[in-house]
Scaffold this motif. Sequence first.
Motif, PDB file in Angstrom:
ATOM      1  N   LEU A 171       1.091  -1.237   0.214  1.00  0.00           N
ATOM      2  CA  LEU A 171      -0.200   0.223   0.247  1.00  0.00           C
ATOM      3  C   LEU A 171       1.149   1.387   0.340  1.00  0.00           C
ATOM      4  O   LEU A 171       1.730   1.230   0.748  1.00  0.00           O
ATOM      5  CB  LEU A 171      -0.957  -0.071   1.298  1.00  0.00           C
ATOM      6  CG  LEU A 171      -2.277  -0.511   1.468  1.00  0.00           C
ATOM      7  CD1 LEU A 171      -3.076  -0.603   2.701  1.00  0.00           C
ATOM      8  CD2 LEU A 171      -2.649   0.132   0.170  1.00  0.00           C
ATOM      9  N   HIS A 172       0.991   2.009  -0.937  1.00  0.00           N
ATOM     10  CA  HIS A 172       2.080   2.802  -1.234  1.00  0.00           C
ATOM     11  C   HIS A 172       1.093   4.138  -0.700  1.00  0.00           C
ATOM     12  O   HIS A 172       1.186   5.162  -2.162  1.00  0.00           O
ATOM     13  CB  HIS A 172       2.577   2.967  -2.579  1.00  0.00           C
ATOM     14  CG  HIS A 172       3.309   1.861  -2.635  1.00  0.00           C
ATOM     15  ND1 HIS A 172       4.087   1.081  -2.263  1.00  0.00           N
ATOM     16  CD2 HIS A 172       2.676   0.537  -2.834  1.00  0.00           C
ATOM     17  CE1 HIS A 172       5.409   0.434  -1.954  1.00  0.00           C
ATOM     18  NE2 HIS A 172       3.606  -0.586  -2.842  1.00  0.00           N
ATOM     19  N   PRO A 173       0.087   4.570  -0.355  1.00  0.00           N
ATOM     20  CA  PRO A 173      -0.504   6.167  -0.338  1.00  0.00           C
ATOM     21  C   PRO A 173       0.597   7.319  -0.174  1.00  0.00           C
ATOM     22  O   PRO A 173       1.638   7.189   0.075  1.00  0.00           O
ATOM     23  CB  PRO A 173      -1.217   6.157   1.224  1.00  0.00           C
ATOM     24  CG  PRO A 173      -0.626   5.239   1.969  1.00  0.00           C
ATOM     25  CD  PRO A 173       0.187   4.553   0.610  1.00  0.00           C
ATOM     26  N   VAL A 174       0.041   8.109  -0.608  1.00  0.00           N
ATOM     27  CA  VAL A 174       1.179   9.574  -0.844  1.00  0.00           C
ATOM     28  C   VAL A 174       1.461   9.878   0.864  1.00  0.00           C
ATOM     29  O   VAL A 174       0.952  10.077   1.185  1.00  0.00           O
ATOM     30  CB  VAL A 174       0.390  11.033  -1.335  1.00  0.00           C
ATOM     31  CG1 VAL A 174       0.853  11.960  -1.079  1.00  0.00           C
ATOM     32  CG2 VAL A 174       0.346  10.609  -2.854  1.00  0.00           C
ATOM     33  N   ALA A 184       5.179  15.406  -2.566  1.00  0.00           N
ATOM     34  CA  ALA A 184       5.644  15.162  -4.172  1.00  0.00           C
ATOM     35  C   ALA A 184       7.013  14.382  -3.782  1.00  0.00           C
ATOM     36  O   ALA A 184       7.747  13.204  -4.401  1.00  0.00           O
ATOM     37  CB  ALA A 184       6.070  15.834  -4.462  1.00  0.00           C
ATOM     38  N   ARG A 185       8.476  14.617  -3.224  1.00  0.00           N
ATOM     39  CA  ARG A 185       9.453  14.092  -3.191  1.00  0.00           C
ATOM     40  C   ARG A 185       9.407  12.795  -2.553  1.00  0.00           C
ATOM     41  O   ARG A 185       9.946  12.104  -3.021  1.00  0.00           O
ATOM     42  CB  ARG A 185      10.522  14.890  -2.362  1.00  0.00           C
ATOM     43  CG  ARG A 185      11.327  16.162  -3.471  1.00  0.00           C
ATOM     44  CD  ARG A 185      12.620  16.819  -2.595  1.00  0.00           C
ATOM     45  NE  ARG A 185      12.112  17.396  -1.485  1.00  0.00           N
ATOM     46  CZ  ARG A 185      12.085  18.683  -1.117  1.00  0.00           C
ATOM     47  NH1 ARG A 185      11.190  19.769  -1.934  1.00  0.00           N
ATOM     48  NH2 ARG A 185      11.908  19.040  -0.011  1.00  0.00           N
ATOM     49  N   ALA A 186       9.473  12.593  -1.405  1.00  0.00           N
ATOM     50  CA  ALA A 186       8.671  11.539  -0.504  1.00  0.00           C
ATOM     51  C   ALA A 186       7.764  10.130  -1.164  1.00  0.00           C
ATOM     52  O   ALA A 186       8.371   9.243  -1.739  1.00  0.00           O
ATOM     53  CB  ALA A 186       8.601  11.368   0.389  1.00  0.00           C
ATOM     54  N   TYR A 187       6.741  11.084  -2.493  1.00  0.00           N
ATOM     55  CA  TYR A 187       6.200   9.856  -2.645  1.00  0.00           C
ATOM     56  C   TYR A 187       6.839   9.253  -4.761  1.00  0.00           C
ATOM     57  O   TYR A 187       7.535   8.008  -4.108  1.00  0.00           O
ATOM     58  CB  TYR A 187       4.850  10.910  -3.395  1.00  0.00           C
ATOM     59  CG  TYR A 187       3.793   9.645  -3.714  1.00  0.00           C
ATOM     60  CD1 TYR A 187       2.646   9.816  -5.087  1.00  0.00           C
ATOM     61  CD2 TYR A 187       3.521   8.370  -3.079  1.00  0.00           C
ATOM     62  CE1 TYR A 187       2.155   9.274  -5.557  1.00  0.00           C
ATOM     63  CE2 TYR A 187       2.685   7.554  -4.080  1.00  0.00           C
ATOM     64  CZ  TYR A 187       1.949   8.155  -4.950  1.00  0.00           C
ATOM     65  OH  TYR A 187       0.546   6.858  -5.559  1.00  0.00           O
ATOM     66  N   GLU A 188       7.995  10.383  -4.875  1.00  0.00           N
ATOM     67  CA  GLU A 188       8.729  10.114  -5.723  1.00  0.00           C
ATOM     68  C   GLU A 188       9.232   9.291  -5.223  1.00  0.00           C
ATOM     69  O   GLU A 188      10.147   7.802  -6.045  1.00  0.00           O
ATOM     70  CB  GLU A 188       9.891  11.224  -6.734  1.00  0.00           C
ATOM     71  CG  GLU A 188       9.793  10.913  -8.010  1.00  0.00           C
ATOM     72  CD  GLU A 188      10.158  12.310  -8.306  1.00  0.00           C
ATOM     73  OE1 GLU A 188       9.077  13.361  -8.644  1.00  0.00           O
ATOM     74  OE2 GLU A 188      11.198  11.744  -9.666  1.00  0.00           O
ATOM     75  N   LYS A 189      10.077   9.763  -3.559  1.00  0.00           N
ATOM     76  CA  LYS A 189      11.768   8.447  -3.485  1.00  0.00           C
ATOM     77  C   LYS A 189      10.540   6.500  -3.729  1.00  0.00           C
ATOM     78  O   LYS A 189      10.995   6.216  -3.785  1.00  0.00           O
ATOM     79  CB  LYS A 189      11.239   9.099  -2.094  1.00  0.00           C
ATOM     80  CG  LYS A 189      12.486   7.787  -2.077  1.00  0.00           C
ATOM     81  CD  LYS A 189      13.641   8.498  -0.118  1.00  0.00           C
ATOM     82  CE  LYS A 189      14.950   8.131   0.320  1.00  0.00           C
ATOM     83  NZ  LYS A 189      15.233   8.501   1.879  1.00  0.00           N
ATOM     84  N   GLU A 190       9.314   6.822  -3.250  1.00  0.00           N
ATOM     85  CA  GLU A 190       8.532   5.421  -3.252  1.00  0.00           C
ATOM     86  C   GLU A 190       8.276   4.755  -4.469  1.00  0.00           C
ATOM     87  O   GLU A 190       8.412   3.547  -4.751  1.00  0.00           O
ATOM     88  CB  GLU A 190       7.380   5.804  -2.498  1.00  0.00           C
ATOM     89  CG  GLU A 190       6.400   4.688  -2.230  1.00  0.00           C
ATOM     90  CD  GLU A 190       6.556   3.783  -0.951  1.00  0.00           C
ATOM     91  OE1 GLU A 190       6.544   4.491   0.290  1.00  0.00           O
ATOM     92  OE2 GLU A 190       5.208   3.348  -0.576  1.00  0.00           O
TER      93      GLU A 190
END
Length: 267
Positions: free
Chosen positions: A119-122, A132-138
């Motif tokens: 599960l990869h929520p923003v 946004a940077r953390a989501y992109e890293k994921e």
Amino acid sequence: MPDDNGGRERREPAGEAVAIRVEPDSAAALQAAAERLSATARSAAAMTGGASIAISGGNTPRGMHRLLARPPYVAEIPWDRVHLFWTDERLVSEEHPDSNFGAARADFLQFLPRPPGGLHPVPISSDGEASARAYEKELRKHFHERHLDEPIFDLILLGMGADGHTASLFPGSPVLNEQRRWAAAVKGGEPDVERVTLTYPVLICARRILFLVTGKSKAAAVRHVLTGKEPVLPAQRAQPRSGRATWVIDREAAALLPPAFFFEFEK
Ligand code: 6PG
């Protein structure tokens, strides 16, 4: 010429395949989208061991999400091999009624027989850029672990607003010009809040994009997008560069498509 899901396929001049499935009503459209998600999850899991799927927010998909929590989908989808991401998220807490992740948890995640493979929520924070940077890293970590240097989702489910936006890519937004980053912070939409959205560099890599659009309020935007009108709206650009875009719409959303549009299908 029927395509692989019983709809009718229209070849655009550029050769991009856009499959359109007009369902009699929104319930049938939700069902068709749930069938497609299930089929993609099962085939991707069988072929590569897992499915990477991004789901959308807003109201339209919630009925489809609730179907996923019921037979046959709740049992036939190999949830433990599905990695779920979000196409966009409002930067509010998961408990807030505007949270796309919170809605998905209420609609189907809490009813799954076993937790999804991922599960990869923003990641939510008060700083949109940091989220946004953390989501992109994921995202990069997920696809790197699959030996992919591009974000090749098996399926991205998108909605469309009456203004032709999709995800949180709104007309006139500078984020529409983002060519490198995979996630970006934006503000806008309804509700008009800070958001994080996937960008076109992600959407165009998808093996399949499925637009689920219903209701007469979307009919003008559906006609604009599917007949390729100018100005090009954000949803028009969400076309996989080598995959397929499937539009699952109901009769109300298809109401303004010109008859000739469908006549062309018969050739
Ligand atoms: C969001 C959604 C958004 C949605 C459209 C359609 O988080 O706001 O991702 O792009 O898909 O606005 O919304 P409705 O389905 O509610 O009409």
